[in-house]
Design a protein around this motif. Structure first.
Motif, PDB file in Angstrom:
ATOM      1  N   LEU A 180      -5.419   6.753   7.026  1.00  0.00           N
ATOM      2  CA  LEU A 180      -4.250   5.940   7.342  1.00  0.00           C
ATOM      3  C   LEU A 180      -3.729   5.190   6.118  1.00  0.00           C
ATOM      4  O   LEU A 180      -4.445   4.994   5.138  1.00  0.00           O
ATOM      5  CB  LEU A 180      -4.602   4.931   8.450  1.00  0.00           C
ATOM      6  CG  LEU A 180      -5.089   5.545   9.776  1.00  0.00           C
ATOM      7  CD1 LEU A 180      -5.525   4.438  10.728  1.00  0.00           C
ATOM      8  CD2 LEU A 180      -4.010   6.416  10.408  1.00  0.00           C
ATOM      9  N   SER A 181      -2.482   4.777   6.212  1.00  0.00           N
ATOM     10  CA  SER A 181      -1.884   3.974   5.154  1.00  0.00           C
ATOM     11  C   SER A 181      -2.331   2.522   5.306  1.00  0.00           C
ATOM     12  O   SER A 181      -2.771   2.111   6.371  1.00  0.00           O
ATOM     13  CB  SER A 181      -0.358   4.058   5.243  1.00  0.00           C
ATOM     14  OG  SER A 181       0.088   3.474   6.448  1.00  0.00           O
ATOM     15  N   PRO A 182      -2.196   1.720   4.244  1.00  0.00           N
ATOM     16  CA  PRO A 182      -2.677   0.330   4.321  1.00  0.00           C
ATOM     17  C   PRO A 182      -1.742  -0.619   5.068  1.00  0.00           C
ATOM     18  O   PRO A 182      -2.065  -1.797   5.214  1.00  0.00           O
ATOM     19  CB  PRO A 182      -2.771  -0.069   2.841  1.00  0.00           C
ATOM     20  CG  PRO A 182      -1.768   0.792   2.148  1.00  0.00           C
ATOM     21  CD  PRO A 182      -1.759   2.091   2.893  1.00  0.00           C
ATOM     22  N   GLU A 183      -0.596  -0.136   5.533  1.00  0.00           N
ATOM     23  CA  GLU A 183       0.345  -1.034   6.201  1.00  0.00           C
ATOM     24  C   GLU A 183      -0.273  -1.636   7.467  1.00  0.00           C
ATOM     25  O   GLU A 183      -1.015  -0.985   8.184  1.00  0.00           O
ATOM     26  CB  GLU A 183       1.626  -0.277   6.555  1.00  0.00           C
ATOM     27  CG  GLU A 183       1.398   0.895   7.498  1.00  0.00           C
ATOM     28  CD  GLU A 183       2.688   1.622   7.805  1.00  0.00           C
ATOM     29  OE1 GLU A 183       3.747   1.150   7.388  1.00  0.00           O
ATOM     30  OE2 GLU A 183       2.616   2.680   8.460  1.00  0.00           O
ATOM     31  N   ARG A 184       0.075  -2.886   7.757  1.00  0.00           N
ATOM     32  CA  ARG A 184      -0.466  -3.593   8.929  1.00  0.00           C
ATOM     33  C   ARG A 184       0.571  -3.568  10.051  1.00  0.00           C
ATOM     34  O   ARG A 184       1.441  -4.438  10.140  1.00  0.00           O
ATOM     35  CB  ARG A 184      -0.822  -5.031   8.560  1.00  0.00           C
ATOM     36  CG  ARG A 184      -1.954  -5.110   7.551  1.00  0.00           C
ATOM     37  CD  ARG A 184      -2.377  -6.541   7.312  1.00  0.00           C
ATOM     38  NE  ARG A 184      -3.530  -6.616   6.430  1.00  0.00           N
ATOM     39  CZ  ARG A 184      -4.150  -7.747   6.112  1.00  0.00           C
ATOM     40  NH1 ARG A 184      -3.727  -8.892   6.621  1.00  0.00           N
ATOM     41  NH2 ARG A 184      -5.187  -7.735   5.305  1.00  0.00           N
ATOM     42  N   THR A 185       0.506  -2.554  10.888  1.00  0.00           N
ATOM     43  CA  THR A 185       1.423  -2.416  12.022  1.00  0.00           C
ATOM     44  C   THR A 185       0.617  -2.133  13.282  1.00  0.00           C
ATOM     45  O   THR A 185      -0.540  -1.695  13.216  1.00  0.00           O
ATOM     46  CB  THR A 185       2.418  -1.267  11.788  1.00  0.00           C
ATOM     47  OG1 THR A 185       1.693  -0.034  11.700  1.00  0.00           O
ATOM     48  CG2 THR A 185       3.219  -1.481  10.509  1.00  0.00           C
ATOM     49  N   LEU A 186       1.261  -2.359  14.428  1.00  0.00           N
ATOM     50  CA  LEU A 186       0.603  -2.091  15.703  1.00  0.00           C
ATOM     51  C   LEU A 186       0.288  -0.610  15.833  1.00  0.00           C
ATOM     52  O   LEU A 186      -0.787  -0.230  16.325  1.00  0.00           O
ATOM     53  CB  LEU A 186       1.501  -2.562  16.854  1.00  0.00           C
ATOM     54  CG  LEU A 186       0.959  -2.326  18.274  1.00  0.00           C
ATOM     55  CD1 LEU A 186      -0.354  -3.085  18.466  1.00  0.00           C
ATOM     56  CD2 LEU A 186       1.988  -2.742  19.315  1.00  0.00           C
ATOM     57  N   GLU A 202      -5.852   3.757  14.435  1.00  0.00           N
ATOM     58  CA  GLU A 202      -7.179   3.451  13.911  1.00  0.00           C
ATOM     59  C   GLU A 202      -8.215   3.440  15.035  1.00  0.00           C
ATOM     60  O   GLU A 202      -9.307   4.014  14.890  1.00  0.00           O
ATOM     61  CB  GLU A 202      -7.134   2.101  13.199  1.00  0.00           C
ATOM     62  CG  GLU A 202      -8.463   1.650  12.608  1.00  0.00           C
ATOM     63  CD  GLU A 202      -8.373   0.259  12.029  1.00  0.00           C
ATOM     64  OE1 GLU A 202      -9.129  -0.631  12.484  1.00  0.00           O
ATOM     65  OE2 GLU A 202      -7.526   0.048  11.130  1.00  0.00           O
ATOM     66  N   ALA A 203      -7.865   2.818  16.147  1.00  0.00           N
ATOM     67  CA  ALA A 203      -8.795   2.744  17.280  1.00  0.00           C
ATOM     68  C   ALA A 203      -9.054   4.122  17.872  1.00  0.00           C
ATOM     69  O   ALA A 203     -10.209   4.495  18.147  1.00  0.00           O
ATOM     70  CB  ALA A 203      -8.238   1.797  18.341  1.00  0.00           C
ATOM     71  N   LEU A 204      -7.987   4.891  18.091  1.00  0.00           N
ATOM     72  CA  LEU A 204      -8.145   6.236  18.668  1.00  0.00           C
ATOM     73  C   LEU A 204      -8.963   7.137  17.759  1.00  0.00           C
ATOM     74  O   LEU A 204      -9.868   7.857  18.217  1.00  0.00           O
ATOM     75  CB  LEU A 204      -6.762   6.855  18.922  1.00  0.00           C
ATOM     76  CG  LEU A 204      -5.895   6.190  20.000  1.00  0.00           C
ATOM     77  CD1 LEU A 204      -4.512   6.833  20.024  1.00  0.00           C
ATOM     78  CD2 LEU A 204      -6.558   6.304  21.367  1.00  0.00           C
ATOM     79  N   MET A 205      -8.674   7.102  16.456  1.00  0.00           N
ATOM     80  CA  MET A 205      -9.370   7.978  15.516  1.00  0.00           C
ATOM     81  C   MET A 205     -10.819   7.551  15.335  1.00  0.00           C
ATOM     82  O   MET A 205     -11.689   8.396  15.097  1.00  0.00           O
ATOM     83  CB  MET A 205      -8.628   8.007  14.176  1.00  0.00           C
ATOM     84  CG  MET A 205      -7.234   8.620  14.280  1.00  0.00           C
ATOM     85  SD  MET A 205      -6.308   8.597  12.729  1.00  0.00           S
ATOM     86  CE  MET A 205      -6.946  10.071  11.945  1.00  0.00           C
ATOM     87  N   ALA A 206     -11.088   6.258  15.441  1.00  0.00           N
ATOM     88  CA  ALA A 206     -12.483   5.795  15.364  1.00  0.00           C
ATOM     89  C   ALA A 206     -13.293   6.359  16.522  1.00  0.00           C
ATOM     90  O   ALA A 206     -14.432   6.822  16.339  1.00  0.00           O
ATOM     91  CB  ALA A 206     -12.524   4.275  15.357  1.00  0.00           C
ATOM     92  N   LEU A 207     -12.716   6.346  17.717  1.00  0.00           N
ATOM     93  CA  LEU A 207     -13.394   6.921  18.877  1.00  0.00           C
ATOM     94  C   LEU A 207     -13.616   8.413  18.704  1.00  0.00           C
ATOM     95  O   LEU A 207     -14.697   8.945  18.992  1.00  0.00           O
ATOM     96  CB  LEU A 207     -12.576   6.651  20.143  1.00  0.00           C
ATOM     97  CG  LEU A 207     -12.539   5.193  20.636  1.00  0.00           C
ATOM     98  CD1 LEU A 207     -11.476   5.021  21.717  1.00  0.00           C
ATOM     99  CD2 LEU A 207     -13.908   4.767  21.160  1.00  0.00           C
ATOM    100  N   LEU A 208     -12.586   9.116  18.229  1.00  0.00           N
ATOM    101  CA  LEU A 208     -12.706  10.567  18.024  1.00  0.00           C
ATOM    102  C   LEU A 208     -13.745  10.886  16.945  1.00  0.00           C
ATOM    103  O   LEU A 208     -14.489  11.867  17.045  1.00  0.00           O
ATOM    104  CB  LEU A 208     -11.345  11.144  17.629  1.00  0.00           C
ATOM    105  CG  LEU A 208     -10.280  11.166  18.735  1.00  0.00           C
ATOM    106  CD1 LEU A 208      -8.920  11.537  18.154  1.00  0.00           C
ATOM    107  CD2 LEU A 208     -10.674  12.149  19.829  1.00  0.00           C
TER     108      LEU A 208
END
Length: 781
Positions: free
Chosen positions: A247-253, A259-265
């Protein structure tokens, strides 16, 4: 209206009002509406498809090449043995460049050394993987007297060592566009203490959660509320890894949801050990100029000049502390801040039971003990690395060089390179100081081993570390008198017609060119000597007899000789080519003169020895390639003359200023635009060019310019004198130095010259007895 109608209306039965159907709300309405159901199904399919897309993105990267690993370029390994020539200063420089740390007490760890009585060294080497396998760490001690290794033993033992190979200096990296650097390490090689510290600080429940940890999120929120600011994060290691890799470093929803979905996957697809190992190699831990430091192993080398597994617990804690903010806690810039962060990590380790109170007290009292300077610095030798890249491109494409993590071993000698750079800087400044009308001089200097053709050093700019135009490879300039040995070599390959004692005509010459113009070559002194011996014409670099000789042997034959000497460029076939009126790069000139130095064997110059892959397994070796290109007897005759050039010819200044015996040739072009010198000893060859980028005059001849850099360098090198051992089929004969006829050793003007057997003069010259002084000189010579 009539009363009758009114009564009828009153007495008629009342119609019941029909009840309107009640509206369904919420989920019930959504389900009951066929359009809403369809929309809901579409949303589910879209979400499932998006999950599949994210899953493919993760598995593709994780199953393939996760990182673009830079290739690392190494110098030659320094081989130590009794009798090797090396000064104490040079050995200290080598230790410094390889990142060894000097200690006052006996060395106890890899990469440490101490000096006793300023001449005795004790050190412990590091593990290092070479082409022929892993060389394990070993302790050695050696003594250096009179610039030679006088003793070499195992550390704390009387057992002597015949040979010890120091790990090579890492001189450069070939980086991807992101300038990221890392050294991969497997999880089973990572110290348990580092893993405990990392989990204690960054993710205590790593082995309990599935990529997201609600407890950590809630704990971080409460801590931040109590502190009135952000003091703690709730991201798991898995989330941090996803953020860094995908992912890019931008802080967006949107990014947080991904990030959450990919962490689970990621957790579903891969074992915890894979995730942890990947994180340990990926995490960003600092900056070395433009070079990004990723992973704990490279960070260990960068900050402590040591392998990760050799660190103390407090040093591991410092590295773990950097995860929170590598710039904020940068230990070389903010030592106090870094030490406080390290102590915080140690206290967390205590809370998790990874340390005892006594150990904590011990570690917080220690200094950071950083290495004096980063072990791996930016590319030091841009011209040489350019040569490495060009020669590697024959076998590897650019993407492989920048992303496959190759380990490239070269012949580059950092000690010779340092001396070459010093000579260039010192002499160029002096030349401009001596001649104030000349400025902006540029230069190239190439040093190679005479017999193996391995490039040992190369400078391509008056500012050696400037990564600009590579003059050694790309500055194609007229070579002037450097062509002359090839013309004489062409002639001497016809011993029935030409010998060193042949007489040449040095009188005015007028040649009609193809454009009906007259070309009248001149000697540098604008004078003519009449008849002159062939060897003297070469020693004194006379132009006119050289042109006559070249036209006689044939321009096409000279071109063939040049190609046999290693010149691949097309040579123009017109008379002025006999005076070097065509252009070569300094590297091509070095290739040509290497064949003289190797006695007629052409060994194309190379810089690469071996290439290993990222796992230190052999990929390709670049062995010595040589072929017999020229009759070694004819080459011997030319080399004899080139040696005399340095004794009594255009480079005679070397006879008084240089200890080892050498051979060489000066070169000067029209209007003094280019100054050249090419020369060699038994073991080293060097070519120097001086000129201006605008092709303006330098005001320098070959002897007043390039020769001065060459002489300065060789006066600081340990080199073997030229021996000139005659090959089979060479006989020496005394001849008259004027007529070239047979003479006697005791005759006035007699000189001893080598001849190819059967080509010796047959006519005798008149003998005049040499004087007493002349006979004494010959006796001692």
């Amino acid at each position: 209206m009539s009363k009758k109608k009114q009564s009828v209306r009153k007495n008629s039965p009342k119609k019941k009002k029909s009840k309107k159907p009640q509206k369904r709300t919420g989920i019930l309405k959504l389900v009951s509406n066929r359009y809403s159901v369809s929309f809901f199904i579409i949303l589910l399919l879209a979400f499932a498809s998006y999950l599949v897309y994210l899953n493919i993105k993760i598995t593709d990267k994780m199953s393939g090449r996760i990182w673009s690993l830079p290739s690392h370029v190494y110098a030659r390994p320094l081989e130590l043995y009794q009798g090797k020539s090396i000064s104490i200063k040079q050995f200290k420089t080598e230790l410094k460049q390889t990142g060894y740390i000097q200690v006052s007490n006996r060395p106890t760890k890899e990469g440490q050394y101490r000096i006793l009585n300023n001449s005795h060294f004790e050190l412990i080497s590091r593990d290092f993987a070479y082409w022929d396998g892993l060389q394990k760490s070993q302790g050695i001690r050696l003594s250096i007297y009179n610039d030679q290794i006088s003793a070499l033993h195992k550390l704390y033992s009387d057992e002597s060592l015949a040979l010890f190979r120091m790990e090579p200096v890492r001189i450069a990296g070939i980086y991807p566009s992101t300038k990221q650097d890392r050294q991969l390490i497997k999880l089973d090689e990572v110290p348990d203490d580092l893993v405990l510290a990392l989990l204690a600080v960054e993710d205590r429940r790593f082995y309990q959660h599935w990529g997201l940890d609600p407890r950590s999120i809630i704990r971080a929120m409460l801590a931040n509320i109590m502190a009135g600011g952000t003091v703690q994060g709730g991201s798991t290691l898995t989330q941090q890894l996803v953020k860094n890799l995908f992912l890019s470093p931008e802080r967006t929803l949107t990014r947080k949801i991904n990030e959450a979905l990919m962490a689970l996957l990621l957790e579903i697809n891969y074992d915890k050990s894979v995730i942890l190992e990947t994180y340990i190699n990926e995490v960003y831990l600092g900056q070395n100029g433009a070079q990004q430091i990723h992973g704990f192993e490279l960070a260990s080398q960068y900050y402590f000049a040591s392998s990760l597994k050799k660190l103390r617990r407090d040093q591991m804690a410092m590295l773990v502390g950097l995860v929170k903010g590598p710039s904020w806690y940068a230990p070389r810039r903010h030592e106090k801040r870094a030490k406080e962060r390290r102590n915080q990590v140690l206290k967390l380790m205590l809370e998790q039971g990874a340390l005892s109170q006594a150990q904590l007290n011990k570690y917080v009292a220690l200094n950071l003990d950083l290495a004096n300077k980063p072990r791996f610095s930016a590319n030091k030798f841009p011209a040489l690395i350019d040569l490495v890249k060009r020669q590697l491109k024959r076998d590897y494409d650019d993407s492989d060089l920048k992303s496959s993590g190759l380990k490239i071993f070269t012949s580059i000698d950092p000690l010779i390179q340092a001396k070459a750079e010093s000579s260039v800087s010192r002499v160029i400044k002096q030349l401009e100081k001596d001649n104030k009308s000349v400025s902006n001089l540029q230069t190239s200097l190439i040093v190679a081993s005479s017999q193996q053709g391995e490039v040992q050093a190369m400078v391509s700019d008056r500012k050696p570390d400037y990564p600009g135009f590579n003059r050694s490879l790309d500055a194609v300039r007229q070579i002037g008198s450097l062509i002359k040995p090839a013309i004489y070599l062409t002639a001497l390959q016809q011993p029935e017609k030409y010998t060193l004692a042949s007489s040449l005509d040095d009188s005015p010459l007028h040649i009609k060119t193809s454009k009906d113009k007259i070309w009248s070559p001149q000697n540098y002194d604008k004078k003519f000597t009449g008849d002159i011996l062939l060897i003297d014409a070469l020693i004194k670099s006379r132009n006119v007899p050289t042109v006559r000789l070249g036209l006689d042997v044939g321009l096409s034959d000279i071109s063939d000789t040049l190609h046999n000497l290693g010149v691949n460029r097309k040579i123009p076939a017109y008379p002025s080519m006999t005076l070097g009126a065509f252009s070569l790069s300094p590297f091509e000139v070095a290739n040509m003169y290497q064949t003289y130095a190797a006695n007629g064997f052409n060994v194309p110059l190379k810089v690469i020895r071996e290439v290993l892959n990222k796992d230190a397994l052999p990929l390709k070796r670049y062995p010595l390639k040589s072929k017999k290109a020229i009759d070694e007897r004819a080459v011997f005759l030319v080399n004899h003359a080139l040696h005399e050039v340095t004794q009594s010819g255009t480079a005679k200044s070397l006879a008084n200023t240089l200890q080892p015996s050498v051979a060489g040739k000066t070169g000067t072009t029209d209007d003094l635009r280019d100054s050249w010198f090419a020369g060699f000893s038994d073991d080293k060859l060097a070519v120097v060019w001086i000129g201006r980028d605008d092709n303006g005059s330098t005001g320098l001849t070959g002897s007043s310019g390039a020769l001065r850099i060459w002489a300065d360098l060789f006066s600081h090198l340990d080199t073997q004198s030229l021996t000139l051992s005659p090959p089979e089929g060479i006989n020496n004969q005394w001849i008259d130095g004027i007529s070239g006829g047979l003479s006697n050793k005791n005759c006035l003007g007699a000189v001893e010259l080598p001849f190819i057997q059967g080509s010796e003069p047959t006519e005798k010259a008149e003998c005049k007895s040499a004087g007493f002084i002349e006979q004494i000189k010959r006796f001692f010579n």
